[in-house]
Each structure stands twice: as structure tokens, then as C-alpha cells.
Design a protein around this motif. Structure first.
Motif, PDB file in Angstrom:
ATOM      1  N   VAL A  61      13.716  -8.557  -6.065  1.00 25.88           N
ATOM      2  CA  VAL A  61      13.549  -9.743  -5.237  1.00 25.88           C
ATOM      3  C   VAL A  61      12.453 -10.610  -5.847  1.00 25.88           C
ATOM      4  N   ASP A  62      12.304 -11.781  -5.281  1.00 27.64           N
ATOM      5  CA  ASP A  62      11.281 -12.733  -5.717  1.00 27.64           C
ATOM      6  C   ASP A  62       9.905 -12.072  -5.685  1.00 27.64           C
ATOM      7  N   GLY A  63       9.209 -12.108  -6.810  1.00 28.48           N
ATOM      8  CA  GLY A  63       7.883 -11.495  -6.885  1.00 28.48           C
ATOM      9  C   GLY A  63       6.745 -12.467  -6.678  1.00 28.48           C
ATOM     10  N   GLY A  64       7.067 -13.714  -6.246  1.00 24.88           N
ATOM     11  CA  GLY A  64       6.030 -14.727  -6.112  1.00 24.88           C
ATOM     12  C   GLY A  64       4.940 -14.361  -5.130  1.00 24.88           C
ATOM     13  N   MET A  65       5.279 -13.578  -4.099  1.00 28.77           N
ATOM     14  CA  MET A  65       4.264 -13.208  -3.115  1.00 28.77           C
ATOM     15  C   MET A  65       3.195 -12.311  -3.724  1.00 28.77           C
ATOM     16  N   PHE A  66       3.536 -11.601  -4.797  1.00 25.76           N
ATOM     17  CA  PHE A  66       2.604 -10.645  -5.387  1.00 25.76           C
ATOM     18  C   PHE A  66       1.987 -11.149  -6.693  1.00 25.76           C
ATOM     19  N   SER A  67       2.707 -12.008  -7.416  1.00 27.04           N
ATOM     20  CA  SER A  67       2.188 -12.510  -8.692  1.00 27.04           C
ATOM     21  C   SER A  67       2.884 -13.829  -9.009  1.00 27.04           C
ATOM     22  N   ASN A  68       2.398 -14.893  -8.413  1.00 27.21           N
ATOM     23  CA  ASN A  68       3.061 -16.186  -8.573  1.00 27.21           C
ATOM     24  C   ASN A  68       2.561 -16.956  -9.790  1.00 27.21           C
ATOM     25  N   GLN A  69       1.440 -16.559 -10.354  1.00 24.45           N
ATOM     26  CA  GLN A  69       0.918 -17.175 -11.572  1.00 24.45           C
ATOM     27  C   GLN A  69       0.497 -16.057 -12.513  1.00 24.45           C
ATOM     28  N   PRO A  70       1.440 -15.452 -13.242  1.00 25.66           N
ATOM     29  CA  PRO A  70       1.128 -14.270 -14.064  1.00 25.66           C
ATOM     30  C   PRO A  70       0.359 -14.620 -15.335  1.00 25.66           C
ATOM     31  N   VAL A  84       8.145 -17.799 -12.457  1.00 29.33           N
ATOM     32  CA  VAL A  84       8.388 -16.991 -11.264  1.00 29.33           C
ATOM     33  C   VAL A  84       9.254 -17.805 -10.315  1.00 29.33           C
ATOM     34  N   SER A  85      10.298 -17.195  -9.774  1.00 29.17           N
ATOM     35  CA  SER A  85      11.161 -17.831  -8.779  1.00 29.17           C
ATOM     36  C   SER A  85      11.764 -19.117  -9.341  1.00 29.17           C
ATOM     37  N   VAL A  86      11.537 -20.253  -8.674  1.00 27.60           N
ATOM     38  CA  VAL A  86      12.102 -21.499  -9.199  1.00 27.60           C
ATOM     39  C   VAL A  86      11.478 -21.851 -10.542  1.00 27.60           C
ATOM     40  N   GLY A  87      10.245 -21.405 -10.786  1.00 27.13           N
ATOM     41  CA  GLY A  87       9.629 -21.613 -12.088  1.00 27.13           C
ATOM     42  C   GLY A  87      10.369 -20.882 -13.190  1.00 27.13           C
ATOM     43  N   ALA A  88      10.935 -19.700 -12.882  1.00 25.06           N
ATOM     44  CA  ALA A  88      11.734 -18.963 -13.856  1.00 25.06           C
ATOM     45  C   ALA A  88      13.016 -19.725 -14.172  1.00 25.06           C
ATOM     46  N   ILE A  89      13.632 -20.310 -13.153  1.00 25.23           N
ATOM     47  CA  ILE A  89      14.852 -21.094 -13.369  1.00 25.23           C
ATOM     48  C   ILE A  89      14.553 -22.310 -14.230  1.00 25.23           C
TER      49      ILE A  89
END
Length: 496
Positions: free
Chosen positions: A344-353, A52-57
Motif C-alpha cells: 500500500v501507499d507508504g507516504g504515511m511512513f516515509s513521504n520524503q525518502p 512516493v504515491s503520486v510522486g512515484a507516478i
């Protein structure tokens, strides 16, 4: 902080489908690179990568380079805020440019509307020159008083805000808006009368005050006129038409360059499933971009239960675009369009899927957090706008993690379990810092990244040892014993 030493993975590690989940966290993503270094050294190669976010990169770049961490270390060793598009100088220059354009337009209007030299009486008869001098002096005095008043307002803004906030339930905002409009109307009549007759009057100050007042009145007016003016004001935030402070081209360019240095085809390798999540603005659903057809009914069930949808990717370029969308922090970066949707960045809703990798039949999970799972770090004493936004993300991430951990199936645990041949490894290995990491979400700098990588690698070795994923130390192997468990209580909820 307990000391651990690099060791290979244990030979009897029972998991055949290990998932690695990398959280979002901006500049704190350098911590994840240290974790990846430890996983590479231990010989732990995941079958599923979720980011997610920088984790996706980080996940996409690690996969493109064949699970080698050195290329990521080189990137983070040179990374700055401007590398990903956070260019404060450019933002300041655009803001100053927009201000100068608006100021020039206002001054032209004021020159035409506020000068007594252009009044009808002045054009038909010769007025006394003293009227113009007196008006200029009054203008200067009025603007001096405005400057003093502005300084006083700035110093007492916090107290005034609290006071007005206490009044707001009593006052009718529609009535105030109506009174303000009547006052502006009377002021406009007075200004026009003095302008026509050539009476000594602070014309420039009066015209400025009325112009600003009418703009404020229209902006706060319900209806299409107020809505159009509000859109114009938002569009003064340049580059992204008011949809974010910065664009996405820098992140896209960075990813394409680093992926090209590796093997772009590896991003579509069917042997390693890649899951990148972002939020669909229109539907509000989480979208899970995957590099395989994602036709498994079980996976679809997990995604649907999480109010999401799966979207297969068709090539390396789409993987890069999905990672760019996943890292588009709302308000900071503009949304990213993929197909006919914006994300947009979904980290606010699911940062550890964790639910997504469970749906893909993971039987062991390594999840990397960039803040302690015991609770969000304490905020700074006087946070600025970006710090306050980062704080909200940290709280949302922590709450999401607690929900994910509580939803784990029976039999999943962060702790090792007794078995017939010693202790079985825990299915869930949580790698997290012991305290808040330095630098914050927007603290991009090579020096800070180096320290974060060091901490990430150290914490990874400790967590892998605690979970029982590593081979026993040489002394214990000689005695034929099982690896000893270091005393360390988990910070988050567990499943028995």
C-alpha cells in the motif's frame, strides 16, 4: 511572494549526482508537474528520481518521456477523480444494489416469519379477520414511531455519543451483551407465541426488530460466528472485497497508456536510478523498488537503517506496478500484489525518502513538498471521513519530513555557504508552497491542476534561486558578482 524569473542552471554547479524527491499528495501532484517544468527549463536533469504515491507516478512518467514535462501537463490537464478510479457514482450504485439485495432477502424472511396468515392456528382454523387488520395497524404505528425515534437519534447523535462515552468505563460490555441477548430471547418467545395463536400483534415490526437485534448481537459476539459475520459485512463494500473503496485498475491503465506514448525502455535506463517506495503489509517494512541491481553496500545500509528492504525491478511493467502499489492509499484503494506480497501507499511512513537517495550517493537533492514544511495546514472546521484521513496523512508527512531533515549529514543545508569564489549553492533545495494548496488531496479537476502547476513552477524558480542553483541574473553577470540571495528564512530544520 518574491518574484523570480526563469534562468538556466549555473555553469559551476558542483553536484554530479543530483537527486529529485517527489512527495505524495494525491491531486496536489499537479504542483509537482509545475516544478518539473522549471527543472526542465533550467536544464537540471537528475541522476536519481525518488517518488512516493503520486510522486512515484510523476517520476516514472517523466522518466519514460525523457524528462519532458509537456506529456504530463496534458495528462493532468484532463485528469479527473474517475480517471484514477475514484468513481462516486459507481460506489453509490454498488451500495444501492447491495442494499436492495439484502432488503429483498429480509422481506422474504419477514413475510414467512411475521405473517399471522402462516401461523399453525391459521392453517388449521379460520381466525377472525379483525386480528390481521389490527396487526397491520399496529405495524404501521410501530414503524412510524421508529421513524420519529430515528430522526431524534440522528439529531442528537453527537451528544449521545459523548454521554455514552462517559458511561463506558463504568459499564461491563460483556454484561451488556449478555443482557441484550436475554432480552432478544424473551422477545423471540413472545413473537412466536403471538404468531402461533394469531393474537393481534405488530408481527412484521416485531420480526424486523428481532432480526436486526440478533444480527447486532452476533456481530458484537466474540468468537468465530461474530468474526464471520463481520467479514460478510465488510465484503458488502464491493469491488475490493472490503479491502478498499475502489480498485487499482484505473491507475494501472492510465500509467500503461501514458508510458506507451513515451519510451517504456527508459524506465530501466541504468543512467537514471529510479526509487519507488511502498509499504509491505505483511512485514510492515518499507520496500524500495529500484530499477538497478541495488547491490551497493552503502545503499543497503541506509535502507536497512530505515527498517526497509530493496527490491530490484525487472522491466517497465514491474515499474508501473510498483508505482500503482505506491499510490494505493489504505482504505481508499485496494492493496496491490507484487509477487507473493501486498503493498500500500507508504507516504504515511516515509513521504520524503531523503535517506534512500543519500544511500545512492546523491551529492545534491531537490525535494518537492506539497504543503509548507513549517507545519501541517489547519484542518477544515467539520472534516468528513476522507478529509480527516487526508489530515492524518498531512500530519504524518510533516513529522516524517522533520525527522528526515534532522538526520541529514553534516554539511548539508538549505542555505548557501560562503566560499572562496562567492557563495556555494546549498546541497538541499526544498521546493514548497508558501501556504496550503487549493483543492486538497482528492480535488482532481483540470482547472485546479492548472493553478497548481502555475504555483509549482513559480515556487520552483524561487527555491532554485534561493539555493544558488541558477546562473546569476544578467546584470550581476555583467558586474562579475555572485547571485544575490533573496531574504527568506527556511521553514524546516537545517544542518550547519
Amino acid at each position: 511572494m518574491s518574484e523570480t524569473h526563469p534562468r538556466p542552471r549555473r555553469d559551476d554547479l558542483p553536484f554530479r549526482r543530483i537527486a529529485l524527491v517527489l512527495s505524495g499528495g494525491g491531486a496536489l501532484g499537479a504542483y509537482e508537474v509545475g516544478v518539473l517544468r522549471a527543472l526542465e527549463s533550467a536544464g537540471i536533469r537528475p541522476s536519481i528520481l525518488a517518488g512516493v504515491s503520486v510522486g512515484a507516478i510523476n517520476a516514472a512518467l517523466w522518466l519514460a518521456h525523457g524528462f519532458r514535462t509537456a506529456p504530463l501537463e496534458r495528462v493532468w490537464g484532463r485528469l479527473s477523480a474517475s480517471s484514477i478510479g475514484i468513481r462516486w457514482m459507481a460506489l453509490a450504485m454498488r451500495a444501492v444494489g447491495a442494499f436492495l439485495v439484502v432488503l429483498a432477502g429480509v422481506q422474504i424472511v419477514l413475510t414467512l416469519a411475521g405473517s399471522p396468515e402462516l401461523s399453525p392456528l391459521r392453517l388449521t382454523a379460520r381466525a377472525e379477520p379483525s386480528a390481521g387488520v389490527a396487526g397491520a395497524l399496529l405495524d404501521s404505528l410501530a414503524w412510524s414511531l421508529v421513524g420519529i425515534l430515528g430522526a431524534l437519534i440522528a439529531r442528537s447523535s453527537r451528544r449521545a455519543e459523548e454521554t455514552v462515552g462517559g458511561w463506558s468505563p463504568v459499564l461491563d460490555p460483556h454484561r451488556l451483551h449478555r443482557w441484550f441477548g436475554w432480552g432478544l430471547g424473551l422477545g423471540s418467545v413472545a413473537h412466536v407465541a403471538t404468531w402461533i395463536t394469531g393474537v393481534a400483534w405488530p408481527h412484521r415490526f416485531s420480526a424486523s426488530f428481532l432480526l436486526v437485534g440478533w444480527l447486532v448481537w452476533i456481530t458484537n459476539r466474540p468468537g468465530s460466528a461474530g468474526e464471520r459475520l463481520r467479514r460478510v459485512i465488510l465484503r458488502l463494500v464491493p469491488e475490493t472485497a472490503g479491502r478498499g473503496l475502489w480498485g487499482s485498475s484505473a491507475r494501472r491503465r492510465l500509467m500503461r497508456r501514458v508510458v506507451a506514448q513515451g519510451d517504456p525502455a527508459a524506465l530501466m535506463d541504468p543512467g537514471t536510478h529510479l526509487i519507488i517506495s511502498a509499504c509491505d503489509i505483511e512485514s510492515g517494512r518499507m520496500c524500495y523498488f529500484v530499477n538497478w541491481p541495488a547491490s551497493s553496500p552503502e545503499f543497503q545500509e541506509y535502507i536497512t537503517r530505515a527498517v526497509g528492504l530493496a527490491m530490484p525491478l525487472r522491466g517497465p511493467n514491474e515499474v508501473i506496478e510498483a508505482a500503482v502499489a505506491s499510490s494505493a492509499i489504505p482504505g481508499v484503494f485496494e492493496p496491490v500484489r507484487i509477487g507473493d506480497r501486498e503493498f500500500v501507499d507508504g507516504g504515511m511512513f516515509s513521504n520524503q525518502p531523503l535517506h534512500a537517495v543519500l544511500g545512492d550517493q546523491a551529492d545534491g537533492i531537490v525535494v518537492v513538498l506539497v504543503s509548507p514544511s513549517g507545519g501541517p495546514p489547519k484542518p477544515s472546521l467539520h472534516p468528513n471521513l476522507l478529509e480527516l484521513g487526508g489530515r492524518m496523512l498531512e500530519i504524518a508527512n510533516w513529522r516524517n519530513l522533520q525527522n528526515e531533515l534532522r538526520a541529514l549529514p553534516q554539511g548539508w543545508s538549505r542555505s548557501r555557504a560562503p566560499g572562496s569564489s562567492g557563495e556555494a549553492p546549498g546541497r538541499l533545495c526544498v521546493i514548497e508552497p508558501e501556504g496550503p494548496l487549493p483543492g486538497g488531496v482528492y480535488g482532481f479537476s483540470p482547472a485546479n491542476a492548472s493553478e497548481l502547476r502555475r504555483r509549482g513552477e513559480h515556487d520552483a524558480w524561487r527555491a532554485l534561486a534561493d539555493a544558488g542553483w541558477l546562473a546569476p541574473p544578467a546584470a550581476e553577470r555583467a558586474r562579475g558578482g555572485s547571485p544575490g540571495r533573496e531574504a527568506r528564512s527556511p521553514r524546516g530544520p537545517e544542518r550547519a
